[in-house]
Design a protein around this motif. Structure first.
Motif, mmCIF file in Angstrom:
data_model
loop_
_atom_site.group_PDB
_atom_site.id
_atom_site.type_symbol
_atom_site.label_atom_id
_atom_site.label_comp_id
_atom_site.label_asym_id
_atom_site.label_seq_id
_atom_site.Cartn_x
_atom_site.Cartn_y
_atom_site.Cartn_z
ATOM 1 N N ILE A 272 -5.886 -49.800 -47.207
ATOM 2 C CA ILE A 272 -6.127 -49.807 -45.761
ATOM 3 C C ILE A 272 -6.693 -51.159 -45.321
ATOM 4 O O ILE A 272 -6.329 -51.693 -44.261
ATOM 5 C CB ILE A 272 -7.070 -48.657 -45.390
ATOM 6 C CG1 ILE A 272 -6.365 -47.314 -45.621
ATOM 7 C CG2 ILE A 272 -7.521 -48.753 -43.934
ATOM 8 C CD1 ILE A 272 -7.261 -46.108 -45.437
ATOM 9 N N SER A 273 -7.568 -51.743 -46.156
ATOM 10 C CA SER A 273 -8.105 -53.077 -45.843
ATOM 11 C C SER A 273 -7.004 -54.130 -45.866
ATOM 12 O O SER A 273 -7.006 -55.062 -45.043
ATOM 13 C CB SER A 273 -9.200 -53.445 -46.843
ATOM 14 O OG SER A 273 -10.244 -52.493 -46.829
ATOM 15 N N VAL A 274 -6.060 -53.994 -46.799
ATOM 16 C CA VAL A 274 -4.919 -54.920 -46.836
ATOM 17 C C VAL A 274 -4.102 -54.815 -45.553
ATOM 18 O O VAL A 274 -3.659 -55.831 -44.994
ATOM 19 C CB VAL A 274 -4.049 -54.627 -48.078
ATOM 20 C CG1 VAL A 274 -2.713 -55.364 -48.001
ATOM 21 C CG2 VAL A 274 -4.778 -55.036 -49.354
ATOM 22 N N THR A 275 -3.913 -53.596 -45.049
ATOM 23 C CA THR A 275 -3.184 -53.413 -43.783
ATOM 24 C C THR A 275 -3.906 -54.096 -42.630
ATOM 25 O O THR A 275 -3.283 -54.784 -41.803
ATOM 26 C CB THR A 275 -3.014 -51.920 -43.492
ATOM 27 O OG1 THR A 275 -2.340 -51.300 -44.584
ATOM 28 C CG2 THR A 275 -2.215 -51.707 -42.223
ATOM 29 N N PHE A 276 -5.236 -53.925 -42.564
ATOM 30 C CA PHE A 276 -6.009 -54.587 -41.507
ATOM 31 C C PHE A 276 -5.911 -56.105 -41.623
ATOM 32 O O PHE A 276 -5.805 -56.815 -40.604
ATOM 33 C CB PHE A 276 -7.470 -54.152 -41.578
ATOM 34 C CG PHE A 276 -7.697 -52.714 -41.203
ATOM 35 C CD1 PHE A 276 -6.737 -52.006 -40.496
ATOM 36 C CD2 PHE A 276 -8.865 -52.061 -41.557
ATOM 37 C CE1 PHE A 276 -6.932 -50.681 -40.150
ATOM 38 C CE2 PHE A 276 -9.077 -50.734 -41.213
ATOM 39 C CZ PHE A 276 -8.106 -50.049 -40.512
ATOM 40 N N ALA A 277 -5.942 -56.607 -42.862
ATOM 41 C CA ALA A 277 -5.847 -58.056 -43.063
ATOM 42 C C ALA A 277 -4.488 -58.594 -42.624
ATOM 43 O O ALA A 277 -4.395 -59.684 -42.036
ATOM 44 C CB ALA A 277 -6.097 -58.387 -44.535
ATOM 45 N N ILE A 278 -3.434 -57.831 -42.881
ATOM 46 C CA ILE A 278 -2.094 -58.264 -42.463
ATOM 47 C C ILE A 278 -2.002 -58.303 -40.940
ATOM 48 O O ILE A 278 -1.443 -59.249 -40.354
ATOM 49 C CB ILE A 278 -1.034 -57.325 -43.063
ATOM 50 C CG1 ILE A 278 -0.963 -57.517 -44.586
ATOM 51 C CG2 ILE A 278 0.327 -57.572 -42.436
ATOM 52 C CD1 ILE A 278 -0.089 -56.501 -45.282
ATOM 53 N N VAL A 279 -2.547 -57.280 -40.283
ATOM 54 C CA VAL A 279 -2.535 -57.266 -38.813
ATOM 55 C C VAL A 279 -3.331 -58.445 -38.268
ATOM 56 O O VAL A 279 -2.921 -59.098 -37.290
ATOM 57 C CB VAL A 279 -3.089 -55.927 -38.293
ATOM 58 C CG1 VAL A 279 -3.254 -55.953 -36.779
ATOM 59 C CG2 VAL A 279 -2.171 -54.784 -38.696
ATOM 60 N N PHE A 280 -4.476 -58.741 -38.882
ATOM 61 C CA PHE A 280 -5.269 -59.892 -38.444
ATOM 62 C C PHE A 280 -4.507 -61.198 -38.661
ATOM 63 O O PHE A 280 -4.598 -62.127 -37.840
ATOM 64 C CB PHE A 280 -6.597 -59.916 -39.206
ATOM 65 C CG PHE A 280 -7.534 -60.992 -38.758
ATOM 66 C CD1 PHE A 280 -8.155 -60.930 -37.523
ATOM 67 C CD2 PHE A 280 -7.786 -62.094 -39.568
ATOM 68 C CE1 PHE A 280 -9.018 -61.937 -37.099
ATOM 69 C CE2 PHE A 280 -8.644 -63.095 -39.160
ATOM 70 C CZ PHE A 280 -9.264 -63.018 -37.918
ATOM 71 N N GLY A 281 -3.735 -61.283 -39.740
ATOM 72 C CA GLY A 281 -2.903 -62.467 -39.955
ATOM 73 C C GLY A 281 -1.845 -62.633 -38.878
ATOM 74 O O GLY A 281 -1.573 -63.759 -38.436
ATOM 75 N N VAL A 282 -1.259 -61.532 -38.433
ATOM 76 C CA VAL A 282 -0.273 -61.611 -37.342
ATOM 77 C C VAL A 282 -0.948 -62.038 -36.044
ATOM 78 O O VAL A 282 -0.366 -62.767 -35.232
ATOM 79 C CB VAL A 282 0.452 -60.263 -37.192
ATOM 80 C CG1 VAL A 282 1.409 -60.297 -36.007
ATOM 81 C CG2 VAL A 282 1.209 -59.917 -38.466
ATOM 82 N N ILE A 283 -2.203 -61.596 -35.843
ATOM 83 C CA ILE A 283 -2.952 -62.028 -34.653
ATOM 84 C C ILE A 283 -3.155 -63.537 -34.675
ATOM 85 O O ILE A 283 -2.952 -64.233 -33.665
ATOM 86 C CB ILE A 283 -4.305 -61.295 -34.586
ATOM 87 C CG1 ILE A 283 -4.086 -59.800 -34.362
ATOM 88 C CG2 ILE A 283 -5.179 -61.870 -33.476
ATOM 89 C CD1 ILE A 283 -5.341 -58.979 -34.505
ATOM 90 N N LEU A 284 -3.544 -64.064 -35.837
ATOM 91 C CA LEU A 284 -3.711 -65.522 -35.962
ATOM 92 C C LEU A 284 -2.389 -66.246 -35.747
ATOM 93 O O LEU A 284 -2.361 -67.349 -35.173
ATOM 94 C CB LEU A 284 -4.283 -65.867 -37.336
ATOM 95 C CG LEU A 284 -5.712 -65.385 -37.620
ATOM 96 C CD1 LEU A 284 -6.145 -65.826 -39.022
ATOM 97 C CD2 LEU A 284 -6.683 -65.918 -36.581
ATOM 98 N N TYR A 285 -1.288 -65.631 -36.196
ATOM 99 C CA TYR A 285 0.030 -66.237 -35.956
ATOM 100 C C TYR A 285 0.310 -66.337 -34.461
ATOM 101 O O TYR A 285 0.781 -67.368 -33.969
ATOM 102 C CB TYR A 285 1.107 -65.407 -36.646
ATOM 103 C CG TYR A 285 2.500 -65.661 -36.110
ATOM 104 C CD1 TYR A 285 3.214 -66.791 -36.501
ATOM 105 C CD2 TYR A 285 3.094 -64.788 -35.189
ATOM 106 C CE1 TYR A 285 4.483 -67.030 -35.985
ATOM 107 C CE2 TYR A 285 4.351 -65.022 -34.684
ATOM 108 C CZ TYR A 285 5.043 -66.152 -35.086
ATOM 109 O OH TYR A 285 6.291 -66.403 -34.576
ATOM 110 N N ARG A 286 0.012 -65.249 -33.725
ATOM 111 C CA ARG A 286 0.260 -65.269 -32.282
ATOM 112 C C ARG A 286 -0.580 -66.342 -31.585
ATOM 113 O O ARG A 286 -0.089 -67.052 -30.700
ATOM 114 C CB ARG A 286 -0.039 -63.887 -31.687
ATOM 115 C CG ARG A 286 1.101 -62.910 -31.797
ATOM 116 C CD ARG A 286 0.946 -61.796 -30.789
ATOM 117 N NE ARG A 286 -0.177 -60.944 -31.132
ATOM 118 C CZ ARG A 286 -0.066 -59.740 -31.696
ATOM 119 N NH1 ARG A 286 1.123 -59.273 -32.000
ATOM 120 N NH2 ARG A 286 -1.134 -59.019 -31.959
ATOM 121 N N ILE A 287 -1.849 -66.445 -31.980
ATOM 122 C CA ILE A 287 -2.727 -67.422 -31.339
ATOM 123 C C ILE A 287 -2.261 -68.841 -31.615
ATOM 124 O O ILE A 287 -2.173 -69.685 -30.705
ATOM 125 C CB ILE A 287 -4.183 -67.217 -31.829
ATOM 126 C CG1 ILE A 287 -4.703 -65.846 -31.384
ATOM 127 C CG2 ILE A 287 -5.090 -68.308 -31.290
ATOM 128 C CD1 ILE A 287 -6.027 -65.481 -31.996
#
Length: 709
Positions: A272-287
């Motif tokens: 579940i933490s890996v999933t959250f980290a992946i979503v956070f990585g996509v957020i950084l990609y968008r920014i």
């Protein structure tokens, strides 16, 4: 006069007879028009019912079920159960009921969407945004690279948001909550009818009795004890003494199982933490990609920044979800095997629960972020919230994050259905079949000649193995979540689900008939843990849709403005009401735009979407009283919406009986007949016992009459 009366009666009888036949013909015509189309399979035919020929049944299933040309017909559930067993028959019956119930949901969703299209030109907030006379200068969307911009450039996004964010979406959310309850009730009634037809009403009681008999019979240990014995020997390096019995050493204690349980908990939290980290990585990609596009020198790249960032991020999320789904399924099976459940049923339930948790978090974490977190933890101009150094948190568009949520839902749902559910199910078996043909040394002609000589069970041996129904159920449960959880932001979700399921039924049928080995027929009274998951999702959907309407859309702010702050009781002036003022001299050093004259004039005051005090106030940039009033209204709406919809759902659940009336009457009659038969048998036994216990009297000799001389 008598003749005239008889003639009138005769004419009346003929008229009544004519009206009767007319009504009967009209009813027959209406029945033919409205009745659903069934396949041309007579399950009650003696050739199918008594002479059970698998090849004949398989041919009928291929023609009347596993064909795309009969997509508009009902499934031959009785024939599916006859060939594959009750467990597979219940799955396809449930899938048919779910697809049938999606029809009214899809119709209402299309009506809600068309209502948004019809009223888009009458929406006052979007008209104010699109009005070029409103010279509103907005604050930059990022530091340094972004400059000031005009509110009129957000016209297209505002008009598109109204298609999914209008008053009809509230009605649609209530409708879908009640629809989920009606679907569950309809399935319970359908399941009870199938249990009665398939003679499964007492299956659970028979299973419990058999389990008790196995427990009482110690001379015949079950297979789970043997598996535990081997685990105990090989895993813990323990050798049994010759005098020790099997039952004394095969049982694992809590301390033996504790490492496996701890491993499961740690691995689940890690995934579940890996999933959250992946979503956070996509957020950084968008920014980062947004800042890069703003700094680009190409006009085409700078003109469609929002659309480019939204679409590419949604596609990246989709690819990651598809890849991680396969990894999570393998990890869930490994963890369940590590726990060594005692029975196959326990193994299946634990595997389903772990797989559902991981896949649900994987599919819905990006959607939950867009719905409830994006734009909430941003800050304000001059005091933004930064993560990982100089990355500023994302903001929503002026019309809200509902449009981005809709794009994410649309791409995720369509992508999973087209790629993961349909393309993989068609492509992977074809690839495996081609690989098997390449490995074989025979050419196509030799294979055809060999197939002619082989029997049916020998041909099935070359087909793919049956891996169970869990993957089929899982993809439908995730789809059910997308249809119900965030339906307030995407009214067309039931329509896309309906179109997918029409193809999915025939695709699964073709796979079961032509590409997979025939599974071992297994009895089942219901769909098991999947019903509990569906019921839980329908309850959670009410809460999620309440928060989406209240916090993600602008429905509550519009209502509060219209009935509290509007001078004329309309939405005129709502856009200006939602914008706060910021003095550009209050920018932090190094965050002001590099091109302040981008609009052609010097900007002293810019606007941003928030409810804060103006810079000339005694408490500048603090939350205003309008913010707290709207927050209170949002929380009140969540509480009222949740309780009202839950109450209506419970009322519908109570109103509809779980067992159909004709089935309950028939079961009641059968119980009465069984009691009467039992009483007759008891009376017969008592009569025989009385006849045995009563002593038989000796027969008296007849008096012999002798003649005396």
């Amino acid at each position: 006069s008598c003749r005239k009366l008889k003639k009138k009666r005769h004419n009346l009888s003929q008229l009544e007879l004519h009206l009767f036949f007319t009504k009967a013909s009209v009813r027959l015509f209406i029945h033919k028009v409205t009745a659903p189309l069934h396949p041309k399979v007579d399950v009650s035919h003696p050739h199918i019912l008594y002479s059970y020929i698998p090849f004949v049944v398989l041919q009928l299933l291929y023609e009347e079920w596993a064909s795309y040309s009969v997509f508009y017909k009902y499934q031959p559930i009785g024939l599916i159960r006859k060939y594959f067993g009750e467990k597979v028959g219940l799955y396809f019956a449930w899938l048919g009921v779910y697809t049938q119930m999606l029809i009214p949901a899809a119709i209402v969703g299309v009506i809600v969407f068309l209502y948004g299209c019809a009223t888009v030109d009458e929406n006052i907030p979007s008209m104010e945004i699109c009005d070029p006379r409103n010279n509103v200068t907005m604050c930059p969307l990022c530091d340094q690279a972004c400059s000031y911009w005009k509110l009129v450039t957000a016209c297209g996004t505002a008009r598109a948001s109204h298609l999914f964010d209008n008053p009809a979406t509230v009605f649609f959310s209530i409708f879908m909550a009640l629809w989920a309850v009606l679907f569950m009730e309809h399935w319970k009634r359908r399941q009870m009818r199938l249990n009665y037809i398939w003679d499964l009403t007492g299956f659970g009681e028979e299973e419990e009795v058999s389990v008790r008999n196995v427990k009482k019979n110690k001379a015949s240990p079950d297979h789970s004890h043997i598996c535990l014995f081997y685990l105990y020997v090989f895993k813990y390096n323990h050798v049994l003494a010759p005098t020790q019995s099997l039952d004394e050493k095969v049982k694992l204690t809590c301390s033996d199982r504790l490492p496996a349980y701890m491993t499961t908990v740690v691995m689940m939290c890690l995934m579940i933490s890996v999933t959250f980290a992946i979503v956070f990585g996509v957020i950084l990609y968008r920014i980062s990609i947004k800042a890069a596009l703003h700094m680009s020198s190409y006009p085409a790249a700078r003109s469609n920044i929002r659309a480019t960032v939204k679409t590419t991020a949604a596609i990246i999320n989709l690819i990651i979800i598809i890849i991680m789904d396969e990894i999570y399924a393998a990890i869930a099976r490994w963890l369940t095997t590590l726990e060594v459940p005692k029975t196959d049923k326990s193994f299946e339930q634990r595997l389903i629960f772990k797989t559902f948790i991981l896949k649900f978090v994987n599919a819905f974490t990006p959607i939950v972020y867009l719905a409830f977190f994006r734009g909430r933890l941003v800050g304000r101009p001059g005091k933004y919230l930064y993560v990982v150094g100089s990355y500023r948190m994302e903001e929503c568009a002026h019309s809200g994050c509902l449009m981005e949520l809709c794009i994410q839902l649309c791409i995720t749902m369509l992508g999973k259905q087209l790629i993961q559910n349909n393309l993989f199910e068609i492509g992977i078996p074809k690839i495996k079949k081609l690989l098997r043909q390449r490995k074989s040394e025979m050419d196509t002609k030799q294979e055809e000649e060999l197939n002619k000589t082989l029997r049916r069970h020998e041909k099935d041996h070359f087909l793919g193995p049956f891996i169970g129904l869990n993957p089929e159920y899982m993809e439908m449960i995730i789809q059910f979540g997308m249809v119900t959880l965030f339906v307030a932001s995407f009214p067309l979700a039931p329509l896309f689900a309906l179109l997918n399921n029409i193809i999915e039924i025939r695709l699964d049928a073709k796979k079961f008939v032509t590409e997979l080995r025939r599974p071992i027929a297994a009895k089942a009274k219901d769909i098991g843990i999947w019903y509990n998951l569906l019921r839980g999702l329908s309850k959670v959907a009410v809460i999620v849709n309440a928060f989406v309407i209240s916090f993600t859309s602008d429905f509550i702010p519009r209502l509060v403005y219209q009935y509290t702050y509007s001078p004329d009781g309309t939405l005129h002036g709502f856009t200006n009401h939602t914008l706060a003022f910021f003095n550009v001299s209050d920018f932090q050093p190094g965050t002001d735009p590099l091109e302040p004259m981008h609009l052609g004039y010097k900007v002293d005051m810019c606007r941003y979407k928030d409810y804060r005090e103006p810079p000339w106030s005694t408490t500048p940039y603090d939350f205003s009283k309008e913010f707290w009033a709207i927050l209170a209204a949002r929380l009140a709406f969540v509480i009222v919406f949740q309780n009202v919809v839950m109450l209506m759902s419970d009322f519908v659940d109570w109103l509809i009986p779980d067992i159909p009336k004709d089935i309950s009457l028939q079961m009641h009659k059968e119980k009465i007949l069984m009691v009467e038969l039992f009483m007759k048998e008891e009376q017969g036994k008592r009569l025989t016992m009385r006849e045995r216990n009563t002593p038989q009297q000796p027969r008296s000799r007849p008096n012999s009459h002798t003649n005396c001389v």
